[in-house]
Design a protein around this motif. Structure first.
Motif, PDB file in Angstrom:
ATOM      1  N   VAL A 141       0.612  -1.005   0.104  1.00  0.00           N
ATOM      2  CA  VAL A 141       0.355  -0.082  -0.141  1.00  0.00           C
ATOM      3  C   VAL A 141       0.699   1.739   0.138  1.00  0.00           C
ATOM      4  CG1 VAL A 141       0.300   0.109   2.482  1.00  0.00           C
ATOM      5  CG2 VAL A 141      -2.099   1.141   1.138  1.00  0.00           C
ATOM      6  N   SER A 142       0.437   2.319  -1.071  1.00  0.00           N
ATOM      7  CA  SER A 142       1.460   3.503  -0.420  1.00  0.00           C
ATOM      8  C   SER A 142       0.278   4.433  -0.936  1.00  0.00           C
ATOM      9  CB  SER A 142       1.793   3.625  -1.750  1.00  0.00           C
ATOM     10  OG  SER A 142       1.748   3.142  -2.974  1.00  0.00           O
ATOM     11  N   ARG A 143       0.414   5.550  -1.086  1.00  0.00           N
ATOM     12  CA  ARG A 143       0.419   7.310  -0.672  1.00  0.00           C
ATOM     13  C   ARG A 143       0.746   8.591  -1.437  1.00  0.00           C
ATOM     14  NH1 ARG A 143      -1.847   8.807   4.534  1.00  0.00           N
ATOM     15  NH2 ARG A 143      -2.723  10.632   3.334  1.00  0.00           N
ATOM     16  N   ASP A 144       0.344   9.031  -2.573  1.00  0.00           N
ATOM     17  CA  ASP A 144       0.900   9.993  -2.592  1.00  0.00           C
ATOM     18  C   ASP A 144      -0.691  11.576  -1.996  1.00  0.00           C
ATOM     19  OD1 ASP A 144       1.331  12.720  -4.216  1.00  0.00           O
ATOM     20  OD2 ASP A 144       1.673  11.551  -6.249  1.00  0.00           O
ATOM     21  N   ASN A 145       0.266  11.681  -1.091  1.00  0.00           N
ATOM     22  CA  ASN A 145      -0.449  12.578  -0.632  1.00  0.00           C
ATOM     23  C   ASN A 145      -0.611  13.823  -1.281  1.00  0.00           C
ATOM     24  OD1 ASN A 145       0.156  11.025   1.560  1.00  0.00           O
ATOM     25  ND2 ASN A 145       1.293  11.943   2.946  1.00  0.00           N
ATOM     26  N   THR A 146       0.434  14.344  -1.940  1.00  0.00           N
ATOM     27  CA  THR A 146       0.569  15.720  -3.208  1.00  0.00           C
ATOM     28  C   THR A 146      -1.158  15.663  -3.789  1.00  0.00           C
ATOM     29  OG1 THR A 146       1.536  14.754  -4.744  1.00  0.00           O
ATOM     30  CG2 THR A 146       2.829  15.940  -2.646  1.00  0.00           C
ATOM     31  N   GLU A 147      -1.333  14.755  -4.390  1.00  0.00           N
ATOM     32  CA  GLU A 147      -2.623  14.242  -4.660  1.00  0.00           C
ATOM     33  C   GLU A 147      -3.599  13.440  -4.750  1.00  0.00           C
ATOM     34  OE1 GLU A 147      -2.977  14.804  -7.985  1.00  0.00           O
ATOM     35  OE2 GLU A 147      -0.472  15.930  -8.536  1.00  0.00           O
ATOM     36  N   ASN A 148      -3.485  13.394  -2.743  1.00  0.00           N
ATOM     37  CA  ASN A 148      -4.584  12.727  -1.808  1.00  0.00           C
ATOM     38  C   ASN A 148      -4.796  11.487  -3.138  1.00  0.00           C
ATOM     39  OD1 ASN A 148      -4.622  14.670  -0.105  1.00  0.00           O
ATOM     40  ND2 ASN A 148      -6.343  15.801  -1.214  1.00  0.00           N
ATOM     41  N   THR A 149      -4.024  10.756  -3.439  1.00  0.00           N
ATOM     42  CA  THR A 149      -4.168   9.489  -3.809  1.00  0.00           C
ATOM     43  C   THR A 149      -3.533   8.026  -3.569  1.00  0.00           C
ATOM     44  OG1 THR A 149      -4.449   9.847  -6.783  1.00  0.00           O
ATOM     45  CG2 THR A 149      -4.011   7.717  -6.246  1.00  0.00           C
ATOM     46  N   LEU A 150      -4.102   6.912  -2.810  1.00  0.00           N
ATOM     47  CA  LEU A 150      -4.136   5.850  -2.585  1.00  0.00           C
ATOM     48  C   LEU A 150      -3.663   4.861  -3.432  1.00  0.00           C
ATOM     49  CD1 LEU A 150      -4.196   3.925  -0.232  1.00  0.00           C
ATOM     50  CD2 LEU A 150      -6.316   3.619   0.016  1.00  0.00           C
ATOM     51  N   TYR A 151      -2.966   3.714  -3.301  1.00  0.00           N
ATOM     52  CA  TYR A 151      -2.964   2.670  -4.477  1.00  0.00           C
ATOM     53  C   TYR A 151      -2.616   1.000  -3.654  1.00  0.00           C
ATOM     54  CZ  TYR A 151      -1.346   6.958  -7.262  1.00  0.00           C
ATOM     55  OH  TYR A 151      -0.844   8.187  -7.517  1.00  0.00           O
ATOM     56  N   LEU A 152      -2.631   0.377  -4.478  1.00  0.00           N
ATOM     57  CA  LEU A 152      -3.071  -0.580  -3.862  1.00  0.00           C
ATOM     58  C   LEU A 152      -2.086  -1.914  -4.472  1.00  0.00           C
ATOM     59  CD1 LEU A 152      -3.084  -2.997  -1.114  1.00  0.00           C
ATOM     60  CD2 LEU A 152      -4.718  -3.628  -2.407  1.00  0.00           C
ATOM     61  N   GLN A 153      -0.054  -2.236  -4.761  1.00  0.00           N
ATOM     62  CA  GLN A 153       0.011  -3.209  -5.630  1.00  0.00           C
ATOM     63  C   GLN A 153      -0.472  -4.269  -5.075  1.00  0.00           C
ATOM     64  OE1 GLN A 153       1.330  -2.630  -8.885  1.00  0.00           O
ATOM     65  NE2 GLN A 153       1.243  -4.473  -8.235  1.00  0.00           N
ATOM     66  N   MET A 154      -1.515  -5.335  -6.077  1.00  0.00           N
ATOM     67  CA  MET A 154      -0.989  -6.994  -5.332  1.00  0.00           C
ATOM     68  C   MET A 154      -0.741  -7.810  -5.938  1.00  0.00           C
ATOM     69  SD  MET A 154      -5.691  -6.103  -4.651  1.00  0.00           S
ATOM     70  CE  MET A 154      -5.593  -5.833  -5.981  1.00  0.00           C
ATOM     71  N   ASN A 155       0.728  -8.423  -6.080  1.00  0.00           N
ATOM     72  CA  ASN A 155       1.095  -9.600  -6.129  1.00  0.00           C
ATOM     73  C   ASN A 155       0.526 -11.014  -5.921  1.00  0.00           C
ATOM     74  OD1 ASN A 155       2.538  -7.310  -7.440  1.00  0.00           O
ATOM     75  ND2 ASN A 155       3.585  -7.338  -6.439  1.00  0.00           N
ATOM     76  N   ASN A 156       1.475 -11.781  -6.820  1.00  0.00           N
ATOM     77  CA  ASN A 156       1.066 -13.376  -6.303  1.00  0.00           C
ATOM     78  C   ASN A 156      -0.542 -13.530  -5.882  1.00  0.00           C
ATOM     79  OD1 ASN A 156       1.732 -15.644  -6.085  1.00  0.00           O
ATOM     80  ND2 ASN A 156       2.432 -15.528  -4.288  1.00  0.00           N
ATOM     81  N   LEU A 157      -1.607 -12.657  -6.508  1.00  0.00           N
ATOM     82  CA  LEU A 157      -2.924 -12.915  -6.410  1.00  0.00           C
ATOM     83  C   LEU A 157      -3.472 -14.256  -5.885  1.00  0.00           C
ATOM     84  CD1 LEU A 157      -4.212  -9.964  -8.425  1.00  0.00           C
ATOM     85  CD2 LEU A 157      -4.210 -10.267  -5.945  1.00  0.00           C
ATOM     86  N   LYS A 158      -3.899 -14.641  -5.240  1.00  0.00           N
ATOM     87  CA  LYS A 158      -4.416 -15.854  -4.735  1.00  0.00           C
ATOM     88  C   LYS A 158      -6.593 -16.078  -4.871  1.00  0.00           C
ATOM     89  CE  LYS A 158      -0.984 -16.819  -1.133  1.00  0.00           C
ATOM     90  NZ  LYS A 158      -0.488 -17.206  -0.203  1.00  0.00           N
ATOM     91  N   PRO A 159      -7.246 -16.707  -5.370  1.00  0.00           N
ATOM     92  CA  PRO A 159      -7.928 -17.098  -5.267  1.00  0.00           C
ATOM     93  C   PRO A 159      -9.341 -16.190  -4.354  1.00  0.00           C
ATOM     94  CG  PRO A 159      -7.277 -19.166  -6.085  1.00  0.00           C
ATOM     95  CD  PRO A 159      -5.942 -17.961  -5.737  1.00  0.00           C
ATOM     96  N   GLU A 160      -8.404 -16.531  -3.108  1.00  0.00           N
ATOM     97  CA  GLU A 160      -8.718 -16.261  -1.784  1.00  0.00           C
ATOM     98  C   GLU A 160      -8.860 -14.811  -1.822  1.00  0.00           C
ATOM     99  OE1 GLU A 160      -6.565 -18.474  -1.866  1.00  0.00           O
ATOM    100  OE2 GLU A 160      -5.254 -18.139  -0.442  1.00  0.00           O
TER     101      GLU A 160
END
Length: 120
Positions: free
Chosen positions: A68-87
């Motif tokens: 999880v990361s955020r850009d405070n200047t752009e008020n944007t939140l990110y979630l990089q999801m790797n090795n995804l699982k069915p659950e």
């Protein structure tokens, strides 16, 4: 404050997806931002969150796979999801809390949700 989430979709197990959530509207100070998910038939649960200083917190089930990361200047939140699982399948919601700059009134807002489906 309006939150607009995007980036969900269909992935196969082991693949990656990146979610984004942009906050817009009134001028605010955002404290905590986070991602929650709700799987079919289950309660909404915290996936990951990050405070204004960049301190993060993850659910045990996603540690080492999600970032999880955020850009405070752009008020944007990110979630990089790797090795995804069915659950990991579910509707992912972004959340933000803080104060309105002109009144100091607190807010706690939710995005509309974006669906992530992971096939095996």
């Amino acid at each position: 404050v309006q939150l607009q989430a995007s980036g969900g979709g269909l992935a196969q197990a082991g693949e990656s997806l990146r979610l984004s959530c942009e906050a817009s509207g009134s001028i605010v100070t955002i404290n905590d931002m986070g991602w929650y998910r709700q799987a079919p038939g289950k309660q909404r649960e915290l996936v990951a969150q990050v405070n204004r200083r960049g301190v993060t917190n993850y659910a045990d089930s996603v540690k080492g796979r999600f970032t999880v990361s955020r850009d405070n200047t752009e008020n944007t939140l990110y979630l990089q999801m790797n090795n995804l699982k069915p659950e990991d399948t579910g509707v992912y919601y972004c959340n933000a809390d803080g104060q309105y700059s002109d009144s100091a009134q607190e807010f706690d807002s939710w995005g509309q949700g974006t669906l992530v489906t992971v096939s095996s």
